[in-house]
Scaffold this motif. Structure first.
Motif, PDB file in Angstrom:
ATOM      1  N   UNK A 162       5.863  22.023  41.767  1.00  0.00           N
ATOM      2  CA  UNK A 162       5.056  20.944  42.321  1.00  0.00           C
ATOM      3  C   UNK A 162       4.560  21.299  43.707  1.00  0.00           C
ATOM      4  N   UNK A 163       5.490  21.811  44.511  1.00  0.00           N
ATOM      5  CA  UNK A 163       5.104  22.127  45.890  1.00  0.00           C
ATOM      6  C   UNK A 163       4.068  23.244  45.915  1.00  0.00           C
ATOM      7  N   UNK A 164       4.276  24.272  45.075  1.00  0.00           N
ATOM      8  CA  UNK A 164       3.394  25.443  45.097  1.00  0.00           C
ATOM      9  C   UNK A 164       1.989  25.073  44.604  1.00  0.00           C
ATOM     10  N   UNK A 165       1.928  24.299  43.516  1.00  0.00           N
ATOM     11  CA  UNK A 165       0.620  23.980  42.953  1.00  0.00           C
ATOM     12  C   UNK A 165      -0.132  22.972  43.807  1.00  0.00           C
ATOM     13  N   UNK A 180      -9.032  23.822  41.011  1.00  0.00           N
ATOM     14  CA  UNK A 180      -9.316  22.896  42.109  1.00  0.00           C
ATOM     15  C   UNK A 180      -8.309  23.061  43.238  1.00  0.00           C
ATOM     16  N   UNK A 181      -7.022  23.227  42.880  1.00  0.00           N
ATOM     17  CA  UNK A 181      -5.990  23.395  43.902  1.00  0.00           C
ATOM     18  C   UNK A 181      -6.204  24.674  44.708  1.00  0.00           C
ATOM     19  N   UNK A 182      -6.719  25.740  44.038  1.00  0.00           N
ATOM     20  CA  UNK A 182      -6.876  27.024  44.718  1.00  0.00           C
ATOM     21  C   UNK A 182      -8.253  27.198  45.347  1.00  0.00           C
ATOM     22  N   UNK A 214       1.425  25.638  34.579  1.00  0.00           N
ATOM     23  CA  UNK A 214       0.674  25.506  35.821  1.00  0.00           C
ATOM     24  C   UNK A 214       1.088  26.552  36.831  1.00  0.00           C
ATOM     25  N   UNK A 215       2.394  26.828  36.898  1.00  0.00           N
ATOM     26  CA  UNK A 215       2.850  27.857  37.844  1.00  0.00           C
ATOM     27  C   UNK A 215       2.311  29.232  37.443  1.00  0.00           C
ATOM     28  N   UNK A 216       2.311  29.529  36.122  1.00  0.00           N
ATOM     29  CA  UNK A 216       1.800  30.817  35.667  1.00  0.00           C
ATOM     30  C   UNK A 216       0.318  30.964  36.010  1.00  0.00           C
ATOM     31  N   UNK A 217      -0.483  29.900  35.746  1.00  0.00           N
ATOM     32  CA  UNK A 217      -1.907  29.958  36.080  1.00  0.00           C
ATOM     33  C   UNK A 217      -2.123  30.097  37.580  1.00  0.00           C
ATOM     34  N   UNK A 218      -1.295  29.366  38.358  1.00  0.00           N
ATOM     35  CA  UNK A 218      -1.420  29.446  39.813  1.00  0.00           C
ATOM     36  C   UNK A 218      -1.152  30.863  40.309  1.00  0.00           C
ATOM     37  N   UNK A 219      -0.122  31.513  39.768  1.00  0.00           N
ATOM     38  CA  UNK A 219       0.200  32.878  40.196  1.00  0.00           C
ATOM     39  C   UNK A 219      -0.927  33.845  39.832  1.00  0.00           C
TER      40      UNK A 219
END
Length: 701
Positions: free
Chosen positions: A696-699, A538-540, A570-575
């Motif tokens: 937090x900021x990145x996601x 959702x964030x991406x 969450x950071x790993x999935x975001x990357x």
């Protein structure tokens, strides 16, 4: 010829010749006898037998003819005349056969054959006349016919008796000759056997003493008695030669065993020295141990010299560092001048690998050198053996073994000395190396701390103006500072994108710095993977929409709880998902799926983007590395994303899989255990604010 000078082979050869001669004589004699018997048997087969058969046939034919004639006279039956008809012709044939068989001895049988022929002719005259008379109904003259036929019988019987007598005589002669042949052969074999036994007994008697003595010596040798030697003065020549060779072999064996024992002893010495030096870092202690071990192993005096650096001197000052027995030498009285200087050793014996050696100093010109003279003034020197002490290309000293008397240095002693110098040099240099390594490690650790502090400081310092820039950008975009023209809005968009890019770079650097310095130290709490994947997607979604990329979730378990750090995961999935969106072509699809497998969950992200060249796959997890095609397409990035993802997955005891085909797309699979081992209790109580704030900021962005 002297029998004692003959070898066993020559004696056996002589015996064989005698036996062969006897056997040939017996064979020749037996052959002659057998040939005579064969001749007699041949006579029986070719003369007596056929002659007797032919003679008996003559009498039988005539008897049958007479009987038929008499029967016809009494009955006038023509059938009874059949034996008579043609009988004369058959008798004539048998007479010819008899003469043909007896032809080789015809003179002997001519009178008998003539008598029988006359008698047969007389009977045929009577028989033919009687046959004519019977044809006119007359009667036979039985008395006259009997008289004539009796003469035939008598003549035939005389020949038969002579043939029988001759057959008996021939049979007796052949039997006697065969008996003689058997006797000759048996006698020859018996004689050869007796001679062989006698000669063998003589040869065995001549060999028994020397062979028994040699056997006893061999038995003693097998028990380890190397002093037992064979007699070389008795027995046949080849046995004496064998004894001499055996004694030579024993001497060589003693020499080899002594050499082997010396090799084993010196090997044990070097191993013992290596064991005692292992773990010791004090140079002086290592030198003292080496001097003691070598001196006691070789029954010599050991002296070790080392070179100490001297300010302003290229070569340094030499000194007596250790000796055994202790205090046997006064170092102040030793003249350390060439040719034992450090420079000469390095250029000579050390480089070439040779030893400084003399086995009889009284005959060696080196006895006049000041160094040797200064040693000879303190202790007797008959021989010495020396070698440089060093490692690699550097010489740090030398070892000298001094014998009070002239002696030879065995190869094993020389080899042991060289091995001992290698062990000693390494132990001697260990302390210095340890000290240098400690200093180097301390300097590297200080530099690493400075690097970490610098990266942290710079990152924090960059975040402050970026935050200010982001705030003012937001105010400008909201119109708080006045209306903007379309060109200004476009410019602000460029500034905003680069601000986000720079902030991402700073965040990645901070996270990677944190991983390298203190580790991730994740906080393991229950995490719902399905919800986490949905949140990240959702964030991406805005980024995917902006890039005209379809981002979809194919399969997510309804409830899948694992132990992990939600912020780090969450950071790993975001990357991973963010990279898939970023490297996808316009109109492409990025699919995300999570599948539970027994004790683990597989999270897969697949795109249809530009892919990764095969040559770049091995370096994709390296820091700051970017695929060559990403650079060619001018796709922005830091090259830190996958390195951070791998560190996060490793911290969660998982696995990271990367598959890609250039031009077709990339698949990244994160495998996480459903049950994660408890992490060790951290030493600090506060989480790193930078890491969690950055996540937090990145996601959220």
């Amino acid at each position: 010829m002297n029998v004692a000078a003959l070898t066993v082979t020559q004696r056996l050869r002589r015996l064989v010749f005698i036996l062969v001669g006897l056997m040939l004589l017996a064979v020749v004699t037996g052959t002659v006898a057998v040939l005579g018997a064969y001749r007699q048997v041949d006579d029986l087969a070719t003369l007596n037998g056929p002659a007797a058969d032919a003679n008996a046939s003559i009498l039988q034919i005539l008897t049958d003819a007479e009987t038929g004639l008499r029967g016809y006279d009494g009955s006038r039956d023509q059938v009874l005349l059949e034996p008579f008809n043609g009988a004369q012709r058959r008798v004539t044939t048998q007479q010819q056969a008899l003469r043909r068989v007896l032809d080789p001895e015809l003179p002997r049988w001519s009178e008998r054959l003539a008598t029988q022929d006359r008698a047969i002719a007389a009977w045929w005259d009577y028989a033919n006349d009687s046959r004519s008379l019977l044809a006119t109904r007359g009667t036979l003259d039985y008395r006259g016919g009997k008289r004539v036929f009796d003469e035939v019988r008598a003549a035939n019987a005389a020949i038969g008796q002579d043939l029988t007598a001759q057959r008996i005589a021939a049979r007796r002669a052949s039997t006697g000759q065969l008996r003689d042949a058997v006797v000759l052969l048996a006698g020859g074999a018996l004689l050869a056997t007796v001679i062989a036994l006698y000669a063998g007994w003589r040869i065995a008697r001549s060999l028994t003493g020397s062979i028994d003595a040699l056997r006893q010596v061999v038995h003693a040798q097998s028990r380890g008695d190397r002093t037992a030697l064979a007699r070389e003065t008795s027995g046949p020549r080849d046995v004496r030669e064998l004894a001499a060779h055996f004694n030579h072999l024993t001497s060589v064996t003693r020499s080899l065993e002594a050499d082997q024992q010396d090799a084993i002893r010196m090997q044990e010495v070097t191993l013992s020295l290596a064991t005692r030096l292992r773990g010791r870092v004090e140079p002086q202690e290592a030198l003292a141990i080496t001097a003691e071990v070598l001196a006691e192993a070789t029954s010599t005096t050991a002296a070790i010299f080392t070179a100490e650096p001297t300010e302003g001197a290229a070569e340094g000052r030499w000194r007596l560092a250790a000796s055994w027995p202790p205090d046997v030498l006064d170092g102040s009285r030793v003249v350390l001048v060439p040719p034992v200087s450090r420079e000469s050793i390095a250029r000579g014996h050390w480089v070439s690998g040779t030893l400084l050696m003399t086995e009889d100093l009284a005959r060696d010109p080196m006895r006049h050198q000041p160094f040797v003279v200064s040693l000879a003034e303190q202790l007797p020197i008959g021989a010495f053996l020396g070698t440089p002490l060093g490692v690699g290309d550097g010489v740090i000293g030398g070892i000298l073994l001094i014998s009070p008397t002239a002696r030879s240095w065995t190869p094993h002693e020389r080899s042991a000395l060289q091995q001992a110098t290698a062990y000693t040099a390494r132990s001697f240099l260990t302390g210095e190396r340890v000290r240098q390594q400690a200093q180097l490690v301390e300097r590297l650790e200080a530099l690493d701390r400075q690097k970490d502090e610098f990266v942290g400081t710079v990152s924090h310092e960059l975040r402050t103006p970026l935050t200010s820039i982001a705030g003012y950008l937001e105010m400008l975009e909201d119109g708080d500072l006045g209306e903007l023209s379309p060109a200004q809005v476009k410019a602000l968009g460029v500034i905003d994108r680069n601000t986000v890019r720079l902030r991402g770079l700073i965040e990645d650097v901070l996270v990677l710095n944190r991983i390298e310095t203190r580790g991730l130290d994740p906080s393991f709490v229950p995490v719902d993977i399905g919800s986490l994947v949905a949140d990240v997607v959702q964030d991406l979604q805005p980024q995917a929409t902006a890039n005209s990329v379809r981002l979809e979730v194919l399969a997510v378990p309804g409830t899948c709880i694992l132990q992990g750090d939600p912020l780090q995961l969450g950071r790993a999935l975001t990357n991973v998902i963010g990279n898939a969106v970023k490297f996808s072509r316009t109109g492409g699809t990025v699919s995300v799926a999570a599948v539970v497998e027994a004790t683990r969950v597989r999270i897969q992200c697949r795109d249809e983007g530009i892919g990764i060249p095969e040559a770049d796959m091995a370096q994709m997890f390296s820091r700051f590395f970017r695929a060559s095609n990403a650079t060619e397409h001018a796709i922005p990035g830091t090259g830190l994303g996958l390195a951070i993802v791998r560190a996060i997955i490793d911290a969660h005891h998982g696995e990271l899989e990367l598959q890609s085909v250039e031009g077709e797309g990339t698949t990244v699979v994160m495998v996480l255990p459903l049950t994660t081992p408890a992490a060790p209790e951290p030493e600090r109580t506060e989480k790193d604010p930078d890491l969690h704030e950055e996540v937090r900021v990145r996601t959220s962005g």
